[in-house]
Scaffold this motif. Structure first.
Motif: not given
Length: 264
Positions: A188-202
């Motif tokens: 359902d979710f990850l616990v992660q820095p926003e920078v990491d998450a947005r970079f990988i998702a992109q």
């Protein structure tokens, strides 16, 4: 007048003798000392390799810091992270930028203040998740107890800071974790820095589905990254003192903040 036999030799080599004495004086050198910093080869956007060259936020921050210390320049080596740390331990590389754990403090001297702070205080999830309302209203991990968290295999931080009662699905790396979340719906979710998450998702084409929620119930969510230099360096303490002075410099702080913002 007859000159002593050594006179001609002294005249001939006098400039070189003077140079040797000059270089022996404290603080005098013929240029900058080059320091070799080791980075992880697979930690985008923090560090990675392009054409065998280190790129990313961490090499850029270290380079910026040492631009304020003209006595030194930096070179970068990109390696598997375990090898990078091992090389600094042996003195094969001079420094690194990382969390100053007790183990790392055994072989490196770290700056008193961090160069960068990673914020793990975020829930990362998909807009298509059927439990999105619960994720967005939760005020504690207990509220999420019926959900599944996707974690990184071998992550000590997650073991220590995400409650054991939450069901876990381990991913081999951050890319696998994002696929599990967005493509397979394995958790359902990850616990992660926003920078990491947005970079990988992109990078993976998931930006439109990605949701990031900042929360205040994740313990030890601020992870500081400090410059460390190998204890094998004879001038390690003096070098770190100079780094500490730079980190407190308002001009450096301003430029570093701009640099970090460019990676968000």
């Amino acid at each position: 007048m007859i000159k002593p036999s050594g006179y001609r030799c002294w005249r001939k080599f006098k400039p070189f003798a003077f140079l040797a004495v000059f270089l022996a004086l404290p603080g005098v050198s013929l240029g900058s000392t080059k320091l070799s910093f080791a980075y992880s080869e697979a930690s985008e956007p923090y560090s990675s390799s392009i054409d065998e060259r280190a790129v990313g936020l961490f090499p850029d921050l270290v380079k910026l810091a040492f631009s304020f210390i003209p006595e030194y320049t930096t070179a970068s080596v990109v390696l598997p992270w375990a090898r990078a740390q091992y090389n600094v331990r042996l003195g094969l590389q001079d420094g690194l930028l990382t969390y100053p754990s007790e183990e790392r403090q055994d072989y490196a001297i770290f700056s008193a203040k961090p160069l960068f702070t990673q914020d793990f205080g975020n829930l990362v999830y998909s807009a298509d998740n059927p439990n999105v309302e619960l994720i967005e209203s939760a005020t504690s991990f207990a509220d999420l107890s019926g959900l599944t968290v996707i974690v990184e295999k071998g992550s000590k931080w997650e073991e220590d800071n995400i409650p054991a009662y939450l069901e876990r699905v381990p991913g081999q790396n951050r890319v696998a974790m994002m696929h599990f979340l967005m493509l397979r719906g394995a958790g359902d979710f990850l616990v992660q820095p926003e920078v990491d998450a947005r970079f990988i998702a992109q990078q993976l084409g998931y930006s439109k589905q990605l949701k990031v929620r900042k929360v205040d119930f994740i313990p030890n969510s601020s992870v500081p990254f400090h410059i460390g230099v190998s204890r094998k360096l004879p001038y390690a303490k003096e070098l770190i003192d100079q780094v500490d002075a730079v980190i407190q410099n308002p001009e450096f702080q301003s430029q570093a903040a701009t640099l970090i913002e460019n990676y968000r």
